[in-house]
Design a protein around this motif. Structure first.
Motif, PDB file in Angstrom:
ATOM      1  N   THR A   1       0.550  -1.137   0.124  1.00 55.03           N
ATOM      2  CA  THR A   1       0.100   0.076   0.061  1.00 55.03           C
ATOM      3  C   THR A   1       0.828   1.192  -0.111  1.00 55.03           C
ATOM      4  N   ILE A   2       0.287   2.184  -0.718  1.00 50.16           N
ATOM      5  CA  ILE A   2       1.316   3.513  -0.953  1.00 50.16           C
ATOM      6  C   ILE A   2       0.467   4.412  -0.785  1.00 50.16           C
ATOM      7  N   VAL A   3       0.713   5.818  -0.074  1.00 51.23           N
ATOM      8  CA  VAL A   3      -0.072   6.946  -0.037  1.00 51.23           C
ATOM      9  C   VAL A   3       0.600   8.095  -0.451  1.00 51.23           C
ATOM     10  N   GLY A   4      -0.267   9.414  -0.761  1.00 47.60           N
ATOM     11  CA  GLY A   4       0.432  10.538  -0.673  1.00 47.60           C
ATOM     12  C   GLY A   4      -0.614  11.483  -0.394  1.00 47.60           C
ATOM     13  N   TYR A   5      -0.199  12.749  -0.154  1.00 49.43           N
ATOM     14  CA  TYR A   5      -0.826  13.988  -0.092  1.00 49.43           C
ATOM     15  C   TYR A   5      -0.714  14.942  -1.341  1.00 49.43           C
ATOM     16  N   GLY A   6      -1.914  15.323  -1.790  1.00 51.49           N
ATOM     17  CA  GLY A   6      -1.967  16.182  -2.939  1.00 51.49           C
ATOM     18  C   GLY A   6      -3.261  17.325  -3.188  1.00 51.49           C
ATOM     19  N   LEU A   7      -3.259  17.862  -4.166  1.00 51.49           N
ATOM     20  CA  LEU A   7      -4.157  18.899  -4.267  1.00 51.49           C
ATOM     21  C   LEU A   7      -4.721  18.589  -5.571  1.00 51.49           C
ATOM     22  N   VAL A   8      -6.254  18.902  -5.526  1.00 55.90           N
ATOM     23  CA  VAL A   8      -6.908  18.655  -6.952  1.00 55.90           C
ATOM     24  C   VAL A   8      -7.606  20.166  -7.189  1.00 55.90           C
TER      25      VAL A   8
ATOM     26  N   ILE B   1      -1.212  25.373  -1.418  1.00 52.35           N
ATOM     27  CA  ILE B   1      -1.081  26.149  -2.786  1.00 52.35           C
ATOM     28  C   ILE B   1       0.301  26.817  -2.609  1.00 52.35           C
ATOM     29  N   ALA B   2       0.550  27.826  -1.378  1.00 56.01           N
ATOM     30  CA  ALA B   2       1.796  28.568  -1.362  1.00 56.01           C
ATOM     31  C   ALA B   2       2.829  27.856  -1.410  1.00 56.01           C
ATOM     32  N   ASN B   3       2.956  26.547  -0.846  1.00 51.68           N
ATOM     33  CA  ASN B   3       4.316  25.808  -0.859  1.00 51.68           C
ATOM     34  C   ASN B   3       4.557  25.301  -2.252  1.00 51.68           C
ATOM     35  N   LEU B   4       3.340  25.005  -3.001  1.00 55.35           N
ATOM     36  CA  LEU B   4       3.508  24.551  -4.243  1.00 55.35           C
ATOM     37  C   LEU B   4       4.016  25.731  -5.350  1.00 55.35           C
ATOM     38  N   LEU B   5       3.563  26.985  -4.947  1.00 59.71           N
ATOM     39  CA  LEU B   5       3.950  28.206  -5.816  1.00 59.71           C
ATOM     40  C   LEU B   5       5.279  28.400  -5.572  1.00 59.71           C
TER      41      LEU B   5
ATOM     42  N   ILE C   1       7.543  31.280  -6.919  1.00 61.93           N
ATOM     43  CA  ILE C   1       6.645  32.442  -6.888  1.00 61.93           C
ATOM     44  C   ILE C   1       6.357  32.368  -5.210  1.00 61.93           C
ATOM     45  N   LYS C   2       6.404  33.670  -4.725  1.00 60.10           N
ATOM     46  CA  LYS C   2       5.972  33.712  -3.494  1.00 60.10           C
ATOM     47  C   LYS C   2       5.020  34.643  -3.072  1.00 60.10           C
ATOM     48  N   ILE C   3       4.003  34.192  -2.403  1.00 61.28           N
ATOM     49  CA  ILE C   3       2.795  34.928  -2.073  1.00 61.28           C
ATOM     50  C   ILE C   3       2.208  34.990  -0.602  1.00 61.28           C
ATOM     51  N   ASP C   4       1.701  35.775  -0.086  1.00 64.19           N
ATOM     52  CA  ASP C   4       0.909  35.556   1.020  1.00 64.19           C
ATOM     53  C   ASP C   4      -0.300  34.848   1.014  1.00 64.19           C
ATOM     54  N   GLU C   5      -0.040  33.518   1.950  1.00 62.62           N
ATOM     55  CA  GLU C   5      -1.125  32.295   1.777  1.00 62.62           C
ATOM     56  C   GLU C   5      -2.528  32.895   2.058  1.00 62.62           C
ATOM     57  N   THR C   6      -2.485  33.711   3.055  1.00 64.81           N
ATOM     58  CA  THR C   6      -3.867  34.214   3.296  1.00 64.81           C
ATOM     59  C   THR C   6      -4.680  35.033   2.477  1.00 64.81           C
ATOM     60  N   SER C   7      -3.945  35.633   1.286  1.00 67.82           N
ATOM     61  CA  SER C   7      -4.567  36.164   0.052  1.00 67.82           C
ATOM     62  C   SER C   7      -5.238  34.999  -0.905  1.00 67.82           C
ATOM     63  N   LEU C   8      -4.833  33.994  -0.757  1.00 69.58           N
ATOM     64  CA  LEU C   8      -5.358  33.056  -1.776  1.00 69.58           C
ATOM     65  C   LEU C   8      -6.638  32.516  -1.417  1.00 69.58           C
ATOM     66  N   LYS C   9      -7.593  32.506  -2.851  1.00 69.48           N
ATOM     67  CA  LYS C   9      -8.965  31.877  -2.458  1.00 69.48           C
ATOM     68  C   LYS C   9      -8.771  30.353  -2.886  1.00 69.48           C
ATOM     69  N   VAL C  10      -9.476  29.837  -2.344  1.00 67.71           N
ATOM     70  CA  VAL C  10      -9.174  28.304  -2.586  1.00 67.71           C
ATOM     71  C   VAL C  10     -10.546  27.625  -2.918  1.00 67.71           C
ATOM     72  N   GLY C  11     -11.555  28.419  -3.264  1.00 65.88           N
ATOM     73  CA  GLY C  11     -12.847  27.524  -3.569  1.00 65.88           C
ATOM     74  C   GLY C  11     -12.639  26.400  -4.576  1.00 65.88           C
ATOM     75  N   ASN C  12     -11.706  26.828  -5.790  1.00 68.00           N
ATOM     76  CA  ASN C  12     -11.645  25.727  -6.693  1.00 68.00           C
ATOM     77  C   ASN C  12     -10.439  24.591  -6.419  1.00 68.00           C
ATOM     78  N   ASN C  13     -10.186  24.679  -5.300  1.00 65.80           N
ATOM     79  CA  ASN C  13      -9.092  23.536  -4.910  1.00 65.80           C
ATOM     80  C   ASN C  13      -9.569  22.696  -3.683  1.00 65.80           C
ATOM     81  N   ALA C  14      -8.971  21.658  -3.653  1.00 68.57           N
ATOM     82  CA  ALA C  14      -9.124  20.552  -2.413  1.00 68.57           C
ATOM     83  C   ALA C  14      -8.019  19.607  -2.212  1.00 68.57           C
ATOM     84  N   ALA C  15      -7.843  19.685  -0.787  1.00 68.92           N
ATOM     85  CA  ALA C  15      -6.614  18.776  -0.335  1.00 68.92           C
ATOM     86  C   ALA C  15      -7.076  17.483  -0.235  1.00 68.92           C
TER      87      ALA C  15
END
Length: 211
Positions: A49-56, A74-78, A83-97
């Motif tokens: 069994t293998i496992v990973g954490y990702g973003l859809v 998302i901030a870590n991904l960018l 690309i460095k950005i303030d993570e609190t300014s990101l809108k995440v409605g189109n993304n899911a952990a």
């Protein structure tokens, strides 16, 4: 006299029946044919069994509303793209952990595609229409065994408005899906048996009668 004759007839019938009983017991006493896989397993042939954490991403505003973990992801991904950005300014409605899991049964070769399950770990309403970004999948040894990326196929859907005052309906289970193209193995798995001159068997129920 009639009673004596009846006893003789019964005794004669019993004697005639005895060989048939002995023959039947002899036939049923034969050892049945049993395949090895029904009573034992081969050493090295097992499931992994293998496992990973990702973003859809690419969801139609059906992603996570609990922004903290998704914003940080998302901030870590960018940052990987400088690309460095303030993570609190990101809108995440189109993304899911999500968590990505897969089971490798028996043996597989490097480069094989394996089936994966993608599951939302936040409060996303649906993964329908989303795409899993490149995700490493690790084994129990902490090393990366496979990489997964691609469209997510779900067996359910949500329609209608999810805003205040709106109505929505959900069919099936849209927060769990399958990775359409699967994950690509980066190593050979469970191939030691093919190159071995000996096979070791482990009994499913080890006892002297089975052995």
């Amino acid at each position: 006299a009639a009673g004596s004759l009846l006893c003789c007839l019964i005794s004669a019938q019993e004697k005639q029946a005895e060989p048939a009983v002995r023959i039947a017991s002899t036939v049923t006493g034969k050892s049945p044919t049993v395949r090895i896989k029904e009573v034992a397993r081969i050493k090295g042939v097992e499931s992994y069994t293998i496992v990973g954490y990702g973003l859809v991403s690419g969801l139609a505003n059906t992603g996570d509303s609990d922004a903290e973990i998704t914003q940080r992801t998302i901030a870590n991904l960018l940052e990987n793209f400088n690309i460095k950005i303030d993570e609190t300014s990101l809108k995440v409605g189109n993304n899911a952990a999500v968590m990505v899991t897969a089971t490798i049964r028996k043996s597989a070769h490097k480069g094989d595609q394996i089936q994966c399950t993608v599951s939302a770990i936040g409060d996303a309403q649906s993964l329908t229409g989303g795409e899993l970004l490149l995700t490493p999948l690790m084994g129990s040894d902490g090393k990366v065994w496979a990489m997964g990326q691609g469209a997510v196929t779900t067996g359910g859907f949500t329609f209608g408005s999810t805003t205040a005052g709106g109505e929505s309906s959900t069919k099936g289970h849209p927060t769990v899906g399958m990775l359409t193209n699967g994950a690509k193995l980066l190593r050979d798995v469970g191939l030691g048996v093919e190159n071995s001159d000996t096979l070791t068997l482990f009994l499913n129920k080890a006892d002297f009668s089975t052995a």
